[in-house]
Design a protein around this motif. Structure first.
Motif, short mmCIF file in Angstrom:
data_model
loop_
_atom_site.label_atom_id
_atom_site.label_comp_id
_atom_site.label_asym_id
_atom_site.label_seq_id
_atom_site.Cartn_x
_atom_site.Cartn_y
_atom_site.Cartn_z
N GLU A 95 -32.17 53.87 -12.86
CA GLU A 95 -33.12 53.12 -12.04
C GLU A 95 -34.39 52.83 -12.81
O GLU A 95 -34.97 51.74 -12.69
CB GLU A 95 -33.44 53.91 -10.76
N ARG A 96 -34.83 53.76 -13.59
CA ARG A 96 -36.04 53.56 -14.38
C ARG A 96 -35.82 52.51 -15.46
O ARG A 96 -36.72 51.74 -15.80
CB ARG A 96 -36.50 54.89 -14.98
N ALA A 97 -34.63 52.50 -16.04
CA ALA A 97 -34.32 51.50 -17.07
C ALA A 97 -34.22 50.10 -16.49
O ALA A 97 -34.55 49.11 -17.16
CB ALA A 97 -33.02 51.87 -17.77
N ALA A 98 -33.78 50.01 -15.24
CA ALA A 98 -33.62 48.71 -14.59
C ALA A 98 -34.93 48.14 -14.06
O ALA A 98 -35.06 46.93 -13.87
CB ALA A 98 -32.61 48.83 -13.45
N ASP A 99 -35.91 48.99 -13.84
CA ASP A 99 -37.19 48.56 -13.28
C ASP A 99 -38.31 49.07 -14.18
O ASP A 99 -38.71 50.23 -14.11
CB ASP A 99 -37.36 49.10 -11.87
N LEU A 100 -38.80 48.19 -15.05
CA LEU A 100 -39.83 48.58 -16.00
C LEU A 100 -41.23 48.19 -15.53
O LEU A 100 -42.15 48.04 -16.32
CB LEU A 100 -39.55 47.94 -17.36
N GLY A 101 -41.39 48.05 -14.23
CA GLY A 101 -42.69 47.67 -13.69
C GLY A 101 -43.75 48.73 -13.91
O GLY A 101 -44.91 48.41 -14.21
N HIS A 102 -43.39 49.99 -13.78
CA HIS A 102 -44.34 51.09 -14.00
C HIS A 102 -43.65 52.18 -14.82
O HIS A 102 -43.37 53.27 -14.32
CB HIS A 102 -44.82 51.65 -12.65
N PRO A 103 -43.39 51.90 -16.08
CA PRO A 103 -42.58 52.81 -16.87
C PRO A 103 -43.33 54.03 -17.39
O PRO A 103 -44.50 53.96 -17.77
CB PRO A 103 -42.13 51.94 -18.03
N VAL A 123 -47.69 49.83 -21.36
CA VAL A 123 -46.67 49.60 -22.38
C VAL A 123 -45.81 48.43 -21.90
O VAL A 123 -45.01 48.58 -20.97
CB VAL A 123 -45.78 50.85 -22.60
N PRO A 124 -45.97 47.26 -22.49
CA PRO A 124 -45.19 46.09 -22.05
C PRO A 124 -43.70 46.27 -22.33
O PRO A 124 -43.30 47.09 -23.15
CB PRO A 124 -45.78 44.95 -22.88
N ARG A 125 -42.91 45.51 -21.64
CA ARG A 125 -41.45 45.62 -21.78
C ARG A 125 -41.01 45.40 -23.22
O ARG A 125 -40.04 46.01 -23.67
CB ARG A 125 -40.77 44.61 -20.86
N SER A 126 -41.70 44.53 -23.93
CA SER A 126 -41.32 44.23 -25.31
C SER A 126 -41.52 45.43 -26.23
O SER A 126 -40.98 45.45 -27.34
CB SER A 126 -42.14 43.04 -25.84
N ASP A 127 -42.28 46.42 -25.78
CA ASP A 127 -42.54 47.62 -26.60
C ASP A 127 -41.68 48.80 -26.18
O ASP A 127 -41.95 49.94 -26.58
CB ASP A 127 -44.02 48.01 -26.50
N ILE A 128 -40.67 48.56 -25.35
CA ILE A 128 -39.84 49.65 -24.83
C ILE A 128 -38.39 49.44 -25.24
O ILE A 128 -37.87 48.32 -25.21
CB ILE A 128 -39.91 49.72 -23.29
N THR A 129 -37.75 50.51 -25.65
CA THR A 129 -36.32 50.49 -25.95
C THR A 129 -35.69 51.70 -25.28
O THR A 129 -36.40 52.57 -24.76
CB THR A 129 -36.07 50.51 -27.47
N THR A 142 -40.82 51.31 -28.87
CA THR A 142 -40.15 50.78 -30.05
C THR A 142 -40.77 51.38 -31.31
O THR A 142 -41.86 51.97 -31.27
CB THR A 142 -40.29 49.26 -30.12
N ILE A 143 -40.09 51.21 -32.42
CA ILE A 143 -40.62 51.74 -33.68
C ILE A 143 -41.99 51.14 -33.98
O ILE A 143 -42.91 51.86 -34.41
CB ILE A 143 -39.63 51.48 -34.82
N GLU A 144 -42.14 49.84 -33.77
CA GLU A 144 -43.43 49.20 -34.05
C GLU A 144 -44.53 49.78 -33.16
O GLU A 144 -45.63 50.11 -33.64
CB GLU A 144 -43.33 47.67 -33.85
N ARG A 145 -44.27 49.90 -31.87
CA ARG A 145 -45.27 50.45 -30.95
C ARG A 145 -45.54 51.92 -31.30
O ARG A 145 -46.70 52.38 -31.23
CB ARG A 145 -44.79 50.32 -29.51
N THR A 146 -44.51 52.65 -31.66
CA THR A 146 -44.69 54.06 -32.03
C THR A 146 -45.62 54.18 -33.22
O THR A 146 -46.53 55.01 -33.23
CB THR A 146 -43.33 54.70 -32.35
#
Length: 295
Positions: free
Chosen positions: A81-89, A133-139, A148-152
């Motif tokens: 559920e957390r992976a499907a909804d990244l609104g408040h990760p 943390v925007p969605r583009s920075d999450i894996t 992500t590695i870049e955000r890390t």
């Protein structure tokens, strides 16, 4: 609820979370807290931390403790559920993320997470930072949401006291081809001044230079490779030969039309073209000159 029924419901959730389940997840599917306590007493469940259990017999790895801390930070929702909804990760970040990605040598003595709202943990070995943390920075890695590695790397540059430690992590990712340097540079802007750099690009170049991965260092290392001359010679000799031939042809065009002179000039042109091919093939200049005189 009968123990067997409770265990079946708990196991159904746990099998999707590497053998882990939270109290609130179990309660959501109708398992009373008392049943969980009894399953723990019978050792069918192992309590890992407040509100998180591991099913007996489930595999345990080096990330089990981190996974439990991550689940406990948002216990009411399953990992899916957390992976499907990244609104408040709530995501694994900083040193913990570096450990998950397998980059750097920093000791992750605490579980580090990042959430968009303020969260607190009862555990002294868990740190939850507040940041968007925007969605583009999450894996997704190891069954968890991870930066992500870049955000890390950008997060580490903002928090680690030693730039060399961040450079080590960058070097590991770079050698694996796992980091997008173009995307990373602007992400380092906010950490640049902290390390005496003007901007993220300069900070990135400095870290690459620290570990011999900048353009200059790379070229120096390439020049040391004995096979490089042979490889470049084979690749570029035809092009260089064509360029030499064209240049000499243009230079000889206004010359006398006497056949003897032309023949001599073309002989020079052929010698130069041959020397260019051999030079690019990696033969020492002294050998080439000696060979030319002999011929």
């Amino acid at each position: 609820m009968r123990a067997a029924t409770a265990m079946r419901e708990v196991a159904r959730i746990a099998e999707m979370q590497d053998g882990l389940v939270t109290t609130r997840q179990a309660v959501r599917v109708g398992v009373p807290r008392l049943s969980l306590a009894r399953l723990a007493e019978s050792e069918d469940l192992e309590r890992l931390t407040h509100g998180v259990y591991r099913v007996r017999g489930a595999d345990e790895d080096e990330y089990t403790g981190l996974r439990a801390a991550w689940l406990a930070a948002d216990p009411g929702r399953t990992a899916a559920e957390r992976a499907a909804d990244l609104g408040h990760p709530v995501v694994v970040s900083h040193r913990s993320a570096a450990a998950v990605h397998g980059i750097g040598n920093m000791y992750a003595d605490r579980h580090e997470l990042t959430a968009p709202v303020r969260k607190q943990s009862r555990r002294e070995d868990v740190t939850i930072r507040r940041a968007e943390v925007p969605r583009s920075d999450i894996t997704i890695s190891r069954g968890m949401l991870v930066t992500t590695i870049e955000r890390t790397l950008a997060d580490l540059a903002r928090t680690e006291p030693e730039l060399g430690d961040v450079a080590d992590a960058l070097a590991d990712a770079h050698r694996r081809g796992a980091v997008d340097l173009k995307a990373l540079a602007p992400m380092l802007d906010s950490a640049a001044r902290r390390h005496g750099a003007r901007n993220g690009g300069e900070l990135l170049e400095r870290m690459l230079e620290l570990r011999g991965l900048d353009a200059k260092s790379t070229l120096v290392e390439l020049a040391k490779q004995p096979e490089l001359g042979l490889l470049l010679g084979a690749a570029w000799a035809p092009a260089i030969q064509s360029a030499v031939e064209a240049a000499l042809r243009d230079a000889l065009a206004p010359a006398s039309k006497a056949s003897a002179a032309t023949t001599r000039d073309l002989g020079v042109h052929e010698d130069l073209a041959r020397l260019a091919r051999q030079a690019l093939a990696g033969l020492p200049a002294s050998v080439l000159l000696a060979k030319s005189r002999d011929e």
